[in-house]
Design a protein around this motif. Structure first.
Motif, PDB file in Angstrom:
ATOM      1  N   LYS A   1       0.693 -21.447  -8.000  1.00  0.00           N
ATOM      2  CA  LYS A   1      -0.040 -21.727  -6.883  1.00  0.00           C
ATOM      3  C   LYS A   1      -0.267 -20.445  -6.106  1.00  0.00           C
ATOM      4  CE  LYS A   1      -1.714 -26.013  -6.920  1.00  0.00           C
ATOM      5  NZ  LYS A   1      -3.207 -26.021  -7.279  1.00  0.00           N
ATOM      6  N   GLU A   2       0.778 -19.830  -6.262  1.00  0.00           N
ATOM      7  CA  GLU A   2       0.770 -18.482  -5.372  1.00  0.00           C
ATOM      8  C   GLU A   2       1.080 -16.975  -6.509  1.00  0.00           C
ATOM      9  OE1 GLU A   2       3.178 -18.572  -2.006  1.00  0.00           O
ATOM     10  OE2 GLU A   2       2.199 -20.250  -0.998  1.00  0.00           O
ATOM     11  N   ILE A   3      -0.110 -16.286  -6.654  1.00  0.00           N
ATOM     12  CA  ILE A   3       0.143 -15.231  -7.369  1.00  0.00           C
ATOM     13  C   ILE A   3       0.418 -14.020  -6.976  1.00  0.00           C
ATOM     14  CG2 ILE A   3      -0.666 -13.964  -9.354  1.00  0.00           C
ATOM     15  CD1 ILE A   3      -2.162 -16.716 -10.332  1.00  0.00           C
ATOM     16  N   SER A   4       1.473 -13.280  -6.963  1.00  0.00           N
ATOM     17  CA  SER A   4       1.686 -12.231  -6.101  1.00  0.00           C
ATOM     18  C   SER A   4       1.794 -10.858  -6.740  1.00  0.00           C
ATOM     19  CB  SER A   4       2.992 -12.518  -5.017  1.00  0.00           C
ATOM     20  OG  SER A   4       3.915 -12.775  -5.870  1.00  0.00           O
ATOM     21  N   ASP A   5       1.876 -10.990  -8.243  1.00  0.00           N
ATOM     22  CA  ASP A   5       2.014  -9.794  -9.147  1.00  0.00           C
ATOM     23  C   ASP A   5       1.197 -10.018 -10.084  1.00  0.00           C
ATOM     24  OD1 ASP A   5       3.841 -10.851 -11.540  1.00  0.00           O
ATOM     25  OD2 ASP A   5       4.299 -11.897  -9.975  1.00  0.00           O
TER      26      ASP A   5
ATOM     27  N   TYR B   1      -5.567  -9.495  -6.145  1.00  0.00           N
ATOM     28  CA  TYR B   1      -7.014  -9.641  -5.865  1.00  0.00           C
ATOM     29  C   TYR B   1      -7.896  -8.458  -6.038  1.00  0.00           C
ATOM     30  CZ  TYR B   1     -11.653 -11.253  -4.116  1.00  0.00           C
ATOM     31  OH  TYR B   1     -13.023 -11.564  -4.079  1.00  0.00           O
ATOM     32  N   GLN B   2      -7.462  -7.281  -5.203  1.00  0.00           N
ATOM     33  CA  GLN B   2      -8.175  -5.963  -5.359  1.00  0.00           C
ATOM     34  C   GLN B   2      -8.158  -5.412  -6.892  1.00  0.00           C
ATOM     35  OE1 GLN B   2      -6.334  -2.887  -3.196  1.00  0.00           O
ATOM     36  NE2 GLN B   2      -8.087  -1.652  -3.272  1.00  0.00           N
ATOM     37  N   LYS B   3      -6.769  -5.216  -7.726  1.00  0.00           N
ATOM     38  CA  LYS B   3      -6.562  -4.738  -8.831  1.00  0.00           C
ATOM     39  C   LYS B   3      -7.345  -5.536  -9.891  1.00  0.00           C
ATOM     40  CE  LYS B   3      -4.009  -1.334  -7.648  1.00  0.00           C
ATOM     41  NZ  LYS B   3      -4.183   0.058  -7.777  1.00  0.00           N
ATOM     42  N   ARG B   4      -7.536  -6.963  -9.758  1.00  0.00           N
ATOM     43  CA  ARG B   4      -7.974  -7.441 -10.925  1.00  0.00           C
ATOM     44  C   ARG B   4      -9.232  -8.147 -10.711  1.00  0.00           C
ATOM     45  NH1 ARG B   4      -4.596  -4.870 -13.178  1.00  0.00           N
ATOM     46  NH2 ARG B   4      -2.942  -5.732 -14.202  1.00  0.00           N
ATOM     47  N   ILE B   5      -9.391  -8.808  -9.542  1.00  0.00           N
ATOM     48  CA  ILE B   5     -10.892  -9.408  -9.205  1.00  0.00           C
ATOM     49  C   ILE B   5     -11.822  -8.209  -8.761  1.00  0.00           C
ATOM     50  CG2 ILE B   5     -12.141 -11.167  -8.096  1.00  0.00           C
ATOM     51  CD1 ILE B   5      -9.789 -12.229 -10.316  1.00  0.00           C
ATOM     52  N   GLU B   6     -11.700  -7.851  -7.426  1.00  0.00           N
ATOM     53  CA  GLU B   6     -12.572  -6.823  -7.014  1.00  0.00           C
ATOM     54  C   GLU B   6     -12.773  -5.545  -7.967  1.00  0.00           C
ATOM     55  OE1 GLU B   6     -11.859  -5.235  -3.321  1.00  0.00           O
ATOM     56  OE2 GLU B   6     -12.069  -7.114  -2.454  1.00  0.00           O
ATOM     57  N   ASN B   7     -12.015  -4.898  -8.652  1.00  0.00           N
ATOM     58  CA  ASN B   7     -12.528  -4.187  -9.669  1.00  0.00           C
ATOM     59  C   ASN B   7     -12.597  -4.358 -11.147  1.00  0.00           C
ATOM     60  OD1 ASN B   7     -11.461  -2.388  -7.694  1.00  0.00           O
ATOM     61  ND2 ASN B   7      -9.412  -2.107  -8.317  1.00  0.00           N
ATOM     62  N   ASN B   8     -12.736  -5.841 -11.084  1.00  0.00           N
ATOM     63  CA  ASN B   8     -13.335  -6.230 -12.580  1.00  0.00           C
ATOM     64  C   ASN B   8     -12.317  -5.912 -13.730  1.00  0.00           C
ATOM     65  OD1 ASN B   8     -15.656  -7.627 -11.646  1.00  0.00           O
ATOM     66  ND2 ASN B   8     -16.805  -5.895 -11.517  1.00  0.00           N
TER      67      ASN B   8
END
Length: 103
Positions: free
Chosen positions: A27-31, A67-74
């Motif tokens: 439920k919480e992904i921190s890495d 979020y930044q490394k995987r989603i925002e940066n595609n």
């Protein structure tokens, strides 16, 4: 009682048993390792990259780094069956430290 898992239009109960269990565990992904593993599992279940991204975003809380490394940066669009390139060096470092400590 389990919380409801939100899937996209291509949801099918036969392919999602393992994926549903993984979503409930994470439920919480921190890495980034966990995100990549969950993302790869969703791809193996037949979801497209965008469907997998949406399912994870709807069901999991991501750290700012993930979020930044995987989603925002595609970067999620580049995840394949191999370990992600940006994780190889940290993984090798951890593995080497563990091997040295166990000697």
């Amino acid at each position: 009682m389990h919380s409801k898992i939100i899937f996209g239009d291509s949801w099918s109960p036969k392919k999602d048993n393992i994926f549903t269990q993984a979503l409930r565990r994470h439920k919480e992904i921190s890495d980034r390792f966990t995100f990549d593993d969950l993302f790869r599992l969703s791809l193996r279940c037949g979801y497209t990259c965008r469907e997998a991204r949406d399912i994870i975003l709807n069901n999991c809380s991501l750290s700012a780094l993930v979020y930044q490394k995987r989603i925002e940066n595609n970067f999620y669009l580049k995840i394949s069956d191999d370990m992600s390139g940006d994780l190889r060096d940290p993984y090798k470092d951890v593995l080497n430290r563990k091997l040295l400590r166990d000697m």
